[in-house]
Design a protein around this motif. Structure first.
Motif, PDB file in Angstrom:
ATOM      1  N   HIS A  36       0.795  -1.167  -0.719  1.00  0.00           N
ATOM      2  CA  HIS A  36       0.125  -0.355  -0.087  1.00  0.00           C
ATOM      3  C   HIS A  36       1.148   1.469   0.383  1.00  0.00           C
ATOM      4  CE1 HIS A  36      -0.018  -1.576   4.569  1.00  0.00           C
ATOM      5  NE2 HIS A  36       1.591  -0.795   4.454  1.00  0.00           N
ATOM      6  N   PRO A  37       0.479   2.012  -0.119  1.00  0.00           N
ATOM      7  CA  PRO A  37       1.278   3.733  -0.352  1.00  0.00           C
ATOM      8  C   PRO A  37       1.452   4.479   0.873  1.00  0.00           C
ATOM      9  CG  PRO A  37      -0.537   3.862  -1.652  1.00  0.00           C
ATOM     10  CD  PRO A  37      -0.964   2.608  -0.924  1.00  0.00           C
ATOM     11  N   HIS A  38       2.249   3.919   1.793  1.00  0.00           N
ATOM     12  CA  HIS A  38       3.380   3.255   3.211  1.00  0.00           C
ATOM     13  C   HIS A  38       4.950   3.842   2.864  1.00  0.00           C
ATOM     14  CE1 HIS A  38       0.029   3.862   6.415  1.00  0.00           C
ATOM     15  NE2 HIS A  38      -0.878   2.978   5.326  1.00  0.00           N
ATOM     16  N   GLN A  39       5.223   4.268   3.087  1.00  0.00           N
ATOM     17  CA  GLN A  39       6.949   3.972   3.058  1.00  0.00           C
ATOM     18  C   GLN A  39       7.115   3.929   3.545  1.00  0.00           C
ATOM     19  OE1 GLN A  39       8.517   8.110   2.351  1.00  0.00           O
ATOM     20  NE2 GLN A  39      11.044   7.734   2.946  1.00  0.00           N
ATOM     21  N   ALA A  40       8.504   2.520   3.073  1.00  0.00           N
ATOM     22  CA  ALA A  40       9.034   1.378   3.993  1.00  0.00           C
ATOM     23  C   ALA A  40      10.025   1.834   4.240  1.00  0.00           C
ATOM     24  CB  ALA A  40       9.833   0.235   2.578  1.00  0.00           C
ATOM     25  N   PRO A  41      10.885   1.622   5.613  1.00  0.00           N
ATOM     26  CA  PRO A  41      11.516   1.971   6.459  1.00  0.00           C
ATOM     27  C   PRO A  41      12.722   2.670   5.806  1.00  0.00           C
ATOM     28  CG  PRO A  41      10.389   0.087   7.565  1.00  0.00           C
ATOM     29  CD  PRO A  41      10.529   0.202   5.980  1.00  0.00           C
ATOM     30  N   PHE A  42      12.997   2.501   5.211  1.00  0.00           N
ATOM     31  CA  PHE A  42      14.761   2.617   4.821  1.00  0.00           C
ATOM     32  C   PHE A  42      14.912   2.806   2.994  1.00  0.00           C
ATOM     33  CE2 PHE A  42      16.006  -1.538   7.643  1.00  0.00           C
ATOM     34  CZ  PHE A  42      15.550  -0.311   9.084  1.00  0.00           C
ATOM     35  N   SER A  43      14.428   2.568   1.706  1.00  0.00           N
ATOM     36  CA  SER A  43      14.738   2.203   0.903  1.00  0.00           C
ATOM     37  C   SER A  43      13.992   3.566   0.793  1.00  0.00           C
ATOM     38  CB  SER A  43      14.387   1.081   0.671  1.00  0.00           C
ATOM     39  OG  SER A  43      12.851   1.133   0.346  1.00  0.00           O
ATOM     40  N   GLY A  44      12.131   4.197   1.334  1.00  0.00           N
ATOM     41  CA  GLY A  44      11.722   4.785   0.458  1.00  0.00           C
ATOM     42  C   GLY A  44      11.254   4.637  -0.476  1.00  0.00           C
ATOM     43  N   ASN A  45      10.606   3.294  -1.363  1.00  0.00           N
ATOM     44  CA  ASN A  45      10.451   2.999  -1.514  1.00  0.00           C
ATOM     45  C   ASN A  45       8.853   2.644  -0.641  1.00  0.00           C
ATOM     46  OD1 ASN A  45      11.704   2.374  -3.897  1.00  0.00           O
ATOM     47  ND2 ASN A  45      12.798   0.772  -2.436  1.00  0.00           N
ATOM     48  N   GLN A  46       8.225   1.958  -1.704  1.00  0.00           N
ATOM     49  CA  GLN A  46       6.862   1.259  -0.994  1.00  0.00           C
ATOM     50  C   GLN A  46       6.860   0.439   0.408  1.00  0.00           C
ATOM     51  OE1 GLN A  46       3.184   1.688  -3.525  1.00  0.00           O
ATOM     52  NE2 GLN A  46       2.339  -0.796  -3.235  1.00  0.00           N
ATOM     53  N   GLU A  47       5.779   0.142   1.365  1.00  0.00           N
ATOM     54  CA  GLU A  47       6.191  -0.431   2.332  1.00  0.00           C
ATOM     55  C   GLU A  47       5.143  -1.402   1.684  1.00  0.00           C
ATOM     56  OE1 GLU A  47       5.025   0.256   6.527  1.00  0.00           O
ATOM     57  OE2 GLU A  47       2.822  -0.535   5.881  1.00  0.00           O
ATOM     58  N   VAL A  48       5.799  -3.013   2.214  1.00  0.00           N
ATOM     59  CA  VAL A  48       5.350  -4.624   1.815  1.00  0.00           C
ATOM     60  C   VAL A  48       5.136  -4.837   3.247  1.00  0.00           C
ATOM     61  CG1 VAL A  48       5.332  -6.575   1.236  1.00  0.00           C
ATOM     62  CG2 VAL A  48       6.370  -4.865  -0.161  1.00  0.00           C
ATOM     63  N   SER A  49       4.061  -5.220   4.434  1.00  0.00           N
ATOM     64  CA  SER A  49       3.498  -5.774   5.072  1.00  0.00           C
ATOM     65  C   SER A  49       3.167  -7.168   4.554  1.00  0.00           C
ATOM     66  CB  SER A  49       2.560  -4.534   5.752  1.00  0.00           C
ATOM     67  OG  SER A  49       1.491  -4.054   5.334  1.00  0.00           O
ATOM     68  N   ALA A  50       2.703  -7.419   6.337  1.00  0.00           N
ATOM     69  CA  ALA A  50       1.473  -8.556   6.114  1.00  0.00           C
ATOM     70  C   ALA A  50       0.030  -8.433   6.923  1.00  0.00           C
ATOM     71  CB  ALA A  50       2.082 -10.127   7.028  1.00  0.00           C
ATOM     72  N   TYR A  51      -1.003  -8.468   5.961  1.00  0.00           N
ATOM     73  CA  TYR A  51      -2.330  -7.950   6.792  1.00  0.00           C
ATOM     74  C   TYR A  51      -3.571  -9.300   7.010  1.00  0.00           C
ATOM     75  CZ  TYR A  51      -6.817  -4.779   6.185  1.00  0.00           C
ATOM     76  OH  TYR A  51      -7.858  -4.478   5.845  1.00  0.00           O
ATOM     77  N   GLY A  52      -4.556  -8.882   8.095  1.00  0.00           N
ATOM     78  CA  GLY A  52      -5.078  -9.594   7.039  1.00  0.00           C
ATOM     79  C   GLY A  52      -5.525 -10.350   8.082  1.00  0.00           C
ATOM     80  N   ASP A  53      -6.923 -11.111   8.864  1.00  0.00           N
ATOM     81  CA  ASP A  53      -7.219 -12.409   9.297  1.00  0.00           C
ATOM     82  C   ASP A  53      -7.499 -13.188   9.460  1.00  0.00           C
ATOM     83  OD1 ASP A  53      -7.987 -12.816  12.507  1.00  0.00           O
ATOM     84  OD2 ASP A  53      -9.875 -11.555  12.391  1.00  0.00           O
ATOM     85  N   ASN A  54      -7.146 -14.356   9.581  1.00  0.00           N
ATOM     86  CA  ASN A  54      -6.989 -15.924   9.240  1.00  0.00           C
ATOM     87  C   ASN A  54      -7.567 -15.725   7.173  1.00  0.00           C
ATOM     88  OD1 ASN A  54      -7.753 -18.578  10.051  1.00  0.00           O
ATOM     89  ND2 ASN A  54      -9.717 -18.366   9.538  1.00  0.00           N
ATOM     90  N   GLY A  55      -6.402 -15.223   6.574  1.00  0.00           N
ATOM     91  CA  GLY A  55      -6.513 -15.833   5.402  1.00  0.00           C
ATOM     92  C   GLY A  55      -7.799 -14.531   5.008  1.00  0.00           C
ATOM     93  N   ASN A  56      -7.865 -13.858   5.274  1.00  0.00           N
ATOM     94  CA  ASN A  56      -8.967 -13.215   5.000  1.00  0.00           C
ATOM     95  C   ASN A  56      -8.665 -11.528   5.113  1.00  0.00           C
ATOM     96  OD1 ASN A  56     -11.063 -14.444   4.485  1.00  0.00           O
ATOM     97  ND2 ASN A  56     -11.390 -14.288   6.679  1.00  0.00           N
ATOM     98  N   GLY A  57      -8.659 -10.490   3.832  1.00  0.00           N
ATOM     99  CA  GLY A  57      -7.707  -9.579   3.663  1.00  0.00           C
ATOM    100  C   GLY A  57      -8.756  -9.175   2.690  1.00  0.00           C
TER     101      GLY A  57
END
Length: 259
Positions: A118-139
């Motif tokens: 999603h369009p949040h900033q990653a910690p170091f690179s300034g790229n787009q953040e990648v995360s793990a999201y959802g509940d029990n496989g639902n997202g």
């Protein structure tokens, strides 16, 4: 019930130690595997040789969601991801083979959260953040990724030997990492729970930082078919090696050539 598929779980070190096969021989067998939906895999980054990883550690910036990192150890259960169909798409079965160009989701096996961007900033690179999201496989739709095989065309059956890009469907950015974007005491503090791991983010360009490959995992495979029905030990056997007059618990697969 007799299952029509067989499950191949590869433990590299155990096999190498107990059956006197080399790691290279095991990897050669893995590379032959065609990948089906429902397989749980360990995904390796090309240049760093780190593995796509997640854990119950949240980002201290950006979205604050569960972090996704690159992990060097290759036998950590937190580096296992289950491949499934895209958000709100018909459920894929275990006999559905993955093809280049498919839209997929990756569900983290231990926390049941999906690889997400999603369009949040990653910690170091300034790229787009990648995360793990959802509940029990639902997202949501931000969990969807396009499988772009590097040396194969869309529609080709996906195999473990293929290098690929993962393109985030909504933002058109590519999953990436680089060893220079690492968590250490200077940027993460003392007792940092992810010290030594790499930032995983999403970038606009396709380059070596964005190349990935299936390393190992739990693969669903269709049983090997032979040409005709036949007789074995006085029993009739079908083309999948299943024989009559045998209990489910004692079921034999006559032809086993996966390893």
């Amino acid at each position: 019930m007799i299952k029509w598929f067989c499950i191949l779980l590869i433990f590299e070190e155990l096999l190498a130690q107990d059956f006197h096969v080399t790691i290279d021989e095991i990897q050669e067998e893995i590379n032959k595997k065609q990948i089906y939906y429902g397989s749980t895999v360990r995904i390796e980054h090309q240049t760093s040789k780190y593995f796509l990883h997640s854990h119950l550690v949240s980002y201290g910036s950006g979205s604050g969601q569960q972090s996704v990192t690159g992990m060097q150890a290759d036998h950590d259960y937190n580096s296992l991801w289950t491949i499934k169909e895209c958000y709100n798409q018909p459920l894929k079965k275990y006999d559905d083979q993955i093809k280049c160009g498919d839209c997929i989701r990756l569900e983290h096996m231990l926390t049941n959260r999906n690889l997400h961007s999603h369009p949040h900033q990653a910690p170091f690179s300034g790229n787009q953040e990648v995360s793990a999201y959802g509940d029990n496989g639902n997202g949501d739709t931000s969990d969807d990724w396009i499988l772009e095989c590097i040396d194969n065309k869309n529609g080709d059956h996906f195999q473990a030997s293929m290098w690929f890009y993962l393109k985030h469907k909504l933002t058109q950015k590519y999953l990436r990492s680089n060893k220079k974007d690492n968590f250490n005491q200077r940027n993460c503090g003392y007792h940092c729970p992810i010290e030594g791991q790499l930032e995983i983010s999403a970038q606009s360009t396709k380059n070596a930082d964005a190349k990935w490959k299936i390393h190992s995992g739990l693969f669903y495979q269709q049983p090997q078919q032979i040409e005709d029905d036949y007789e074995q030990d006085g029993r009739h056997c079908n083309t999948y090696g299943q024989c009559d007059d045998i209990d489910d618990d004692e079921f034999e697969t006559v032809v086993q050539k996966d390893l």
